[in-house]
Design an enzyme around this catalytic site. Sequence first.
Site, PDB file in Angstrom:
ATOM      1  CB  VAL A 178      -0.942  -0.007   1.233  1.00 45.38           C
ATOM      2  CG1 VAL A 178      -1.607   1.351   1.441  1.00 45.38           C
ATOM      3  CG2 VAL A 178      -1.991  -1.111   1.095  1.00 45.38           C
ATOM      4  N   GLY A 191     -10.370  -9.172   8.263  1.00 44.41           N
ATOM      5  CA  GLY A 191     -11.388 -10.153   7.868  1.00 44.41           C
ATOM      6  C   GLY A 191     -12.782  -9.559   7.875  1.00 44.41           C
ATOM      7  CG  ASP A 192     -17.386 -11.167   8.233  1.00 44.38           C
ATOM      8  OD1 ASP A 192     -17.705 -10.483   7.254  1.00 44.38           O
ATOM      9  OD2 ASP A 192     -18.198 -11.743   8.988  1.00 44.38           O
ATOM     10  NE  ARG A 197       0.956 -39.205   9.898  1.00 44.53           N
ATOM     11  CZ  ARG A 197      -0.216 -39.752   9.591  1.00 44.53           C
ATOM     12  NH1 ARG A 197      -0.671 -40.790  10.281  1.00 44.53           N
ATOM     13  NH2 ARG A 197      -0.947 -39.264   8.625  1.00 44.53           N
ATOM     14  NE  ARG A 256       0.551 -42.107  23.402  1.00 46.41           N
ATOM     15  CZ  ARG A 256       1.498 -41.466  24.071  1.00 46.41           C
ATOM     16  NH1 ARG A 256       2.106 -40.413  23.545  1.00 46.41           N
ATOM     17  NH2 ARG A 256       1.852 -41.855  25.269  1.00 46.41           N
ATOM     18  NE  ARG A 288     -13.404 -15.523  13.789  1.00 43.08           N
ATOM     19  CZ  ARG A 288     -13.223 -14.804  14.899  1.00 43.08           C
ATOM     20  NH1 ARG A 288     -14.151 -14.796  15.812  1.00 43.08           N
ATOM     21  NH2 ARG A 288     -12.144 -14.085  15.087  1.00 43.08           N
ATOM     22  N   GLY A 309      -1.701 -35.889   5.005  1.00 41.07           N
ATOM     23  CA  GLY A 309      -2.119 -37.292   4.913  1.00 41.07           C
ATOM     24  C   GLY A 309      -2.883 -37.723   6.158  1.00 41.07           C
ATOM     25  CD  GLU A 342     -10.789 -21.643  16.166  1.00 34.14           C
ATOM     26  OE1 GLU A 342     -10.250 -21.579  17.273  1.00 34.14           O
ATOM     27  OE2 GLU A 342     -10.836 -20.670  15.386  1.00 34.14           O
TER      28      GLU A 342
HETATM   29  O1  F6P Z   1      -9.775 -14.924  12.815  1.00 36.05           O
HETATM   30  C1  F6P Z   1      -8.510 -15.416  13.082  1.00 36.05           C
HETATM   31  C2  F6P Z   1      -8.522 -16.241  14.331  1.00 36.05           C
HETATM   32  O2  F6P Z   1      -7.208 -16.688  14.599  1.00 36.05           O
HETATM   33  C3  F6P Z   1      -9.486 -17.429  14.345  1.00 36.05           C
HETATM   34  O3  F6P Z   1      -8.987 -18.543  13.639  1.00 36.05           O
HETATM   35  C4  F6P Z   1      -9.679 -17.649  15.810  1.00 36.05           C
HETATM   36  O4  F6P Z   1     -10.915 -18.268  16.073  1.00 36.05           O
HETATM   37  C5  F6P Z   1      -9.662 -16.250  16.355  1.00 36.05           C
HETATM   38  O5  F6P Z   1      -8.946 -15.462  15.438  1.00 36.05           O
HETATM   39  C6  F6P Z   1      -9.029 -16.104  17.710  1.00 36.05           C
HETATM   40  O6  F6P Z   1      -9.120 -14.768  18.070  1.00 36.05           O
HETATM   41  P1  F6P Z   1      -8.455 -14.114  19.363  1.00 36.05           P
HETATM   42  O7  F6P Z   1      -6.997 -13.991  19.085  1.00 36.05           O
HETATM   43  O8  F6P Z   1      -9.101 -12.786  19.509  1.00 36.05           O
HETATM   44  O9  F6P Z   1      -8.722 -15.051  20.482  1.00 36.05           O
END
Ligand code: F6P
Length: 353
Positions: free
Chosen positions: A23, A108-109, A160, A168, A177, A191, A228
């Site tokens: 930028v 992000g969003d 692994r 195990r 997220r 794999g 997660e």
């Molecule tokens: O959006 C990126 C991210 O790393 C996600 O994968 C995760 O759920 C979240 O941020 C964790 O956010 P924080 O660092 O605020 O706990």
Amino acid sequence: MKRIGVLTSGGDAPGMNAAIRAVVRTAIQNEMSVVGFKRGYNGVLMRSKDERDDFEMLTARSVSDKIHRGGTFLMTARCLDFMEEKYQKQAVSNLRMLGIEGLVCIGGDGTYKGALALNNLGMPTIGVPGTIDNDLAYTDYTIGFDTALNTACECINRIRETSDSHERASLITVMGRNCGDIATHTALACGAELFMIPELPWSLEDIAERVKWGVMRGKRSMIIVFAEGALSSLTSDIAKICADNPKLNEISVHHITSSQIAQIIEELSGHETRATVLGYIQRGGSPSARDRILASRLGAHAVNLLKQDKGGLAVGVHNESVIDVPLANVQDGAHVADLELEKLINVMAVMTH
Ligand code: F6P
């Protein structure tokens, strides 16, 4: 435009520094000056005691020695207040006071929601996708995803080896997220035998059966990649499973951890299963070449759009070409799981029967 601003917001992602660099250097090439805001939208709201801690003029030198560094040197934060219009209006007035005519928002969003609000209030903004999650539907890849994926693979290679030595199963929790992309791509690249993601229903009983089947087939170790957000698509009656099994009675179904998921799989399959949560390891580290290239292309495109007085857009990549779409449409056609990829993981792990 003669002066623009840039900020990073939300969770950091490897490659954000490379995007800021792109930028700044593209703007300078086009005779625009650049103000870098610190801690995302908090910097624009000028919340620090000393304004030098909220923003700084960025020169070509400010972004030297940055392309290979993880994190974001402008720092980042989530700013919940920014959902409120009074703060959005204050931000526009602060930006105008500094002579800023356009803003590049890397994140992000949540970052995009703030950018759209500012744009609707008359401050042209461009969104650049910086998040490891790869959860923005309009772009094939987000900056940081490739690095996070490589980091997760490197960690799983190590897991692994120890799992194989001890015969195990290992459940590895990866970030993302509500999006399973890190999990599915990591599973294919490592794999992995099994994976659980929020986009696909799964049951503990089925995972345990497949672990048993893997053992019968002589697999020395099994890698189970667990996104997660995957508990949201669990179909098992976990309370019943725990109530029926004395060794699982202690588990609180309201706060179930990765270790407890591993424990349940171990009990149902009769095969030793351990958990590892990769956590923030995936967000740190020097960006991959792919992320640096993506960040450079998208950061430059963002400035070129502002130069043409265009705003309210998000830049991205589709079929290897740089694209831009209205910020208002970035979540159209919600991100869907790649079913072909999922089939391939099963075929490669020889876990279909
Ligand atoms: O959006 C990126 C991210 O790393 C996600 O994968 C995760 O759920 C979240 O941020 C964790 O956010 P924080 O660092 O605020 O706990």
